[in-house]
Design a protein around this motif. Structure first.
Motif, PDB file in Angstrom:
ATOM      1  N   LYS A 175      -0.097   7.285  -7.439  1.00  0.00           N
ATOM      2  CA  LYS A 175      -0.816   7.803  -7.958  1.00  0.00           C
ATOM      3  C   LYS A 175      -0.278   9.381  -8.440  1.00  0.00           C
ATOM      4  O   LYS A 175       0.458   9.641  -7.505  1.00  0.00           O
ATOM      5  CB  LYS A 175      -1.451   7.366  -6.579  1.00  0.00           C
ATOM      6  N   PHE A 186      -1.660   7.381 -12.930  1.00  0.00           N
ATOM      7  CA  PHE A 186      -1.444   5.534 -12.322  1.00  0.00           C
ATOM      8  C   PHE A 186      -2.581   5.821 -11.164  1.00  0.00           C
ATOM      9  O   PHE A 186      -2.588   7.530 -10.555  1.00  0.00           O
ATOM     10  CB  PHE A 186      -0.084   5.772 -11.480  1.00  0.00           C
ATOM     11  N   PHE A 215       0.003  -2.324 -10.304  1.00  0.00           N
ATOM     12  CA  PHE A 215      -0.469  -2.252  -8.688  1.00  0.00           C
ATOM     13  C   PHE A 215       1.291  -2.815  -8.058  1.00  0.00           C
ATOM     14  O   PHE A 215       2.324  -2.914  -9.335  1.00  0.00           O
ATOM     15  CB  PHE A 215      -1.825  -4.047  -8.188  1.00  0.00           C
ATOM     16  N   HIS A 268       2.361   1.255  -3.607  1.00  0.00           N
ATOM     17  CA  HIS A 268       1.285   1.667  -4.729  1.00  0.00           C
ATOM     18  C   HIS A 268       0.592   2.946  -4.470  1.00  0.00           C
ATOM     19  O   HIS A 268       0.513   3.440  -5.598  1.00  0.00           O
ATOM     20  CB  HIS A 268       0.294   0.731  -4.190  1.00  0.00           C
ATOM     21  N   THR A 269       0.680   3.422  -3.560  1.00  0.00           N
ATOM     22  CA  THR A 269      -0.066   4.835  -3.729  1.00  0.00           C
ATOM     23  C   THR A 269       0.632   5.979  -3.639  1.00  0.00           C
ATOM     24  O   THR A 269       0.438   6.675  -4.240  1.00  0.00           O
ATOM     25  CB  THR A 269      -0.232   4.802  -1.713  1.00  0.00           C
ATOM     26  N   ASN A 281       0.767  -1.575  -0.160  1.00  0.00           N
ATOM     27  CA  ASN A 281      -0.095   0.100   0.249  1.00  0.00           C
ATOM     28  C   ASN A 281       0.682   1.541  -0.313  1.00  0.00           C
ATOM     29  O   ASN A 281       0.529   1.910  -1.088  1.00  0.00           O
ATOM     30  CB  ASN A 281      -1.389  -0.360   1.059  1.00  0.00           C
ATOM     31  N   ASP A 299      -6.714   0.792  -9.664  1.00  0.00           N
ATOM     32  CA  ASP A 299      -5.476  -0.169  -9.900  1.00  0.00           C
ATOM     33  C   ASP A 299      -5.179   0.347 -11.340  1.00  0.00           C
ATOM     34  O   ASP A 299      -4.665  -0.480 -12.141  1.00  0.00           O
ATOM     35  CB  ASP A 299      -5.260  -1.206  -9.522  1.00  0.00           C
ATOM     36  N   SER A 314      -4.511   4.916  -8.172  1.00  0.00           N
ATOM     37  CA  SER A 314      -4.262   3.692  -7.078  1.00  0.00           C
ATOM     38  C   SER A 314      -5.105   3.466  -6.539  1.00  0.00           C
ATOM     39  O   SER A 314      -5.012   2.277  -5.950  1.00  0.00           O
ATOM     40  CB  SER A 314      -3.502   4.206  -5.848  1.00  0.00           C
TER      41      SER A 314
END
Length: 158
Positions: free
Chosen positions: A36, A72, A98, A32-33, A29, A77, A74
């Motif tokens: 964004k 992107f 992801f 991934h975040t 996470n 995805d 998030s």
């Protein structure tokens, strides 16, 4: 007794045949975040780039990715990418992506209206040197029998 043995054998067979994936689908996470938003690839580098052409993501020469824009999202995805280099074919596509717990960036390039689950081909790259303003995606490819890192340098746009 035979029934019990048969049930145990069937259970072992089912567990032994369980499919395993080389790529984890558990999301990291934090990484991934952090990805964004809107990004641009500022450079694509690899040893021997002045002599060797590399086709990135089965789409275009790696140098055509310099200046490309990526969005992107998030929370679902998804996103999109646009190749817009002057001497290259223009290309825009939705993407599904992801970052997993192993620091791998998993990417699928989609056709318009296509669902990611219908796309069989995807790409797994390593996330490196991630900060709030930049990150790298590193693809490990085989060039003449030698593994070579292709580094895509991303810079945040907004």
């Amino acid at each position: 007794m035979r029934k019990i043995f048969a049930m145990i054998a069937l259970t072992v067979a089912f567990v032994g045949c369980k499919s395993t994936s080389a790529t984890s689908t558990k999301v990291d996470n934090k990484s991934h975040t952090a990805i964004k938003g809107n990004w641009v690839i500022t450079s694509v580098t690899y040893p021997g780039s002045e002599y060797i052409k590399v086709t990135s993501f089965n789409l275009a020469d790696s140098k055509c990715f310099e200046g490309s824009t990526w969005k992107f999202v998030s929370n679902n995805d998804t996103g999109n990418m646009t190749l817009n280099a002057a001497d290259c074919a223009q290309f825009t596509s939705p993407i599904k992506w992801f970052v997993n717990k192993e620091g791998q960036f998993v990417l699928k390039v989609l056709n318009a209206g296509e669902k990611a689950k219908k796309v069989r081909d995807g790409y797994v790259l390593r996330v490196a040197n991630q900060s709030t303003e930049s990150f790298q995606l590193v693809d490990n490819i085989n060039v003449g029998g030698k593994l070579t890192d292709v580094v895509y340098q991303f810079q945040k746009v907004n």
